[in-house]
Design a protein around this motif. Structure first.
Motif, PDB file in Angstrom:
ATOM      1  N   UNK A 164      47.576  21.138  33.344  1.00 20.17           N
ATOM      2  CA  UNK A 164      47.871  22.035  32.236  1.00 20.17           C
ATOM      3  C   UNK A 164      46.829  23.142  32.109  1.00 20.17           C
ATOM      4  N   UNK A 165      45.649  22.899  32.709  1.00 15.76           N
ATOM      5  CA  UNK A 165      44.537  23.837  32.590  1.00 15.76           C
ATOM      6  C   UNK A 165      43.962  24.159  33.968  1.00 15.76           C
ATOM      7  N   UNK A 166      43.510  25.410  34.098  1.00 13.74           N
ATOM      8  CA  UNK A 166      42.794  25.842  35.300  1.00 13.74           C
ATOM      9  C   UNK A 166      41.436  26.352  34.859  1.00 13.74           C
ATOM     10  N   UNK A 167      40.357  25.763  35.423  1.00 14.76           N
ATOM     11  CA  UNK A 167      38.999  26.098  35.008  1.00 14.76           C
ATOM     12  C   UNK A 167      38.208  26.664  36.193  1.00 14.76           C
ATOM     13  N   UNK A 168      38.344  27.959  36.470  1.00 14.98           N
ATOM     14  CA  UNK A 168      37.554  28.576  37.540  1.00 14.98           C
ATOM     15  C   UNK A 168      36.173  28.980  37.034  1.00 14.98           C
ATOM     16  N   UNK A 169      35.232  29.142  37.966  1.00 15.19           N
ATOM     17  CA  UNK A 169      33.930  29.677  37.581  1.00 15.19           C
ATOM     18  C   UNK A 169      34.095  31.126  37.139  1.00 15.19           C
ATOM     19  N   UNK A 170      33.151  31.580  36.344  1.00 17.11           N
ATOM     20  CA  UNK A 170      33.191  32.946  35.845  1.00 17.11           C
ATOM     21  C   UNK A 170      33.292  33.960  36.992  1.00 17.11           C
ATOM     22  N   UNK A 171      32.577  33.688  38.082  1.00 25.59           N
ATOM     23  CA  UNK A 171      32.566  34.621  39.208  1.00 25.59           C
ATOM     24  C   UNK A 171      33.922  34.736  39.892  1.00 25.59           C
ATOM     25  N   UNK A 172      34.741  33.696  39.783  1.00 20.51           N
ATOM     26  CA  UNK A 172      36.059  33.694  40.433  1.00 20.51           C
ATOM     27  C   UNK A 172      37.179  34.139  39.501  1.00 20.51           C
ATOM     28  N   UNK A 173      36.836  34.407  38.254  1.00 18.47           N
ATOM     29  CA  UNK A 173      37.867  34.623  37.233  1.00 18.47           C
ATOM     30  C   UNK A 173      38.132  36.117  37.025  1.00 18.47           C
ATOM     31  N   UNK A 174      39.227  36.594  37.570  1.00 16.51           N
ATOM     32  CA  UNK A 174      39.638  37.982  37.417  1.00 16.51           C
ATOM     33  C   UNK A 174      40.948  38.050  36.638  1.00 16.51           C
ATOM     34  N   UNK A 175      41.320  39.270  36.263  1.00 20.90           N
ATOM     35  CA  UNK A 175      42.591  39.435  35.572  1.00 20.90           C
ATOM     36  C   UNK A 175      43.759  38.936  36.395  1.00 20.90           C
ATOM     37  N   UNK A 176      43.714  39.155  37.696  1.00 16.48           N
ATOM     38  CA  UNK A 176      44.798  38.696  38.564  1.00 16.48           C
ATOM     39  C   UNK A 176      44.860  37.169  38.595  1.00 16.48           C
ATOM     40  N   UNK A 177      43.694  36.522  38.672  1.00 16.62           N
ATOM     41  CA  UNK A 177      43.647  35.059  38.678  1.00 16.62           C
ATOM     42  C   UNK A 177      44.244  34.517  37.383  1.00 16.62           C
ATOM     43  N   UNK A 178      43.848  35.103  36.260  1.00 20.62           N
ATOM     44  CA  UNK A 178      44.368  34.657  34.970  1.00 20.62           C
ATOM     45  C   UNK A 178      45.880  34.834  34.913  1.00 20.62           C
ATOM     46  N   UNK A 179      46.356  35.989  35.363  1.00 20.98           N
ATOM     47  CA  UNK A 179      47.799  36.252  35.331  1.00 20.98           C
ATOM     48  C   UNK A 179      48.562  35.266  36.211  1.00 20.98           C
ATOM     49  N   UNK A 180      48.020  34.983  37.400  1.00 20.18           N
ATOM     50  CA  UNK A 180      48.688  34.035  38.300  1.00 20.18           C
ATOM     51  C   UNK A 180      48.733  32.631  37.697  1.00 20.18           C
TER      52      UNK A 180
END
Length: 223
Positions: A164-180
């Motif tokens: 239910x949740x995706x927890x990436x590191x801050x360095x990997x977290x972009x707008x595209x990642x969030x949207x996907x």
């Protein structure tokens, strides 16, 4: 944007202690704690494999009994390593709990304690095997996949695990990642944040929450 207290706001309070958990619960939407199994079998709240960094003792957590861990002085608090049950009891029911399972074989006991003491809790892990075990034991408890690897691969793993949740590191977290991740039906929480500037950047990317080392990283406009 949700504020999750990383190890009970580790930059402000002695990490993973009852003191930190109680203080963090007063201001955070959710408290994140790390869980391992000690030598006598209980689940305890500590990040490292060893007790050396955070206590006046030495050696692996797995080679110490609960009584020995309770007798330690953790980060100058005068208190020992708490059990998961103690931590769950210390967090009010209206505050969420994120239990990061550091080892395989802890899922069953952790889920049993969640059911008994804090039904709002979720489990998270960097380990696919740990999350798969939790899904098999009790698929009703939400799961979060933690990763510092390539985000696209991480999203696929999280989808495969029905997270239910995706927890990436801050360095990997972009707008595209969030949207996907959002398109896949997952909430996104980034870690670990230590400044309001970092939180603002992540807010602009559209994250749903931040796992923060400090309680003051969110301004009124982002909270």
């Amino acid at each position: 944007m949700r504020l999750i207290a990383h190890r009970g706001f580790r930059s402000a309070y002695p990490e993973n202690t009852l003191k930190a958990v109680e203080a963090a619960a007063a201001v955070a939407d959710e408290v994140e704690i790390d869980v391992r199994r000690c030598g006598s079998g209980e689940l305890v709240v500590i990040h490292d494999e060893t007790i050396d960094r955070v206590s006046d003792g030495h050696g692996p957590v797995a080679e110490h009994t609960l009584a020995e861990l309770e007798a330690l002085d953790v980060l100058g608090t005068g208190a020992g390593v708490p059990t998961l049950e103690e931590a769950l009891r210390a967090i009010p029911s209206y505050v969420g709990v994120n239990i990061e399972l550091k080892e395989r074989g802890t899922g069953g006991d952790a889920l049993e304690l969640i059911d008994a003491h804090h039904p709002q809790a979720i489990v998270s892990s960097f380990s696919r095997d740990v999350l798969a075990d939790c899904r098999e034991i009790d698929p009703t408890v939400p799961r979060a996949y933690l990763t510092d690897d390539a985000a696209a691969e991480g999203i696929e793993i999280a989808i495969d695990l029905d997270c239910e949740y995706f927890h990436p590191s801050m360095e990997r977290c972009t707008g595209r990642v969030v949207a996907d991740a959002h398109r896949a039906g997952m909430s996104v929480t980034a870690w670990s944040i230590d400044s309001s500037d970092e939180a603002e950047t992540l807010a602009q990317a559209g994250v749903d929450g931040v796992i923060a080392d400090r309680p003051d990283v969110l301004t009124g406009s982002m909270a």
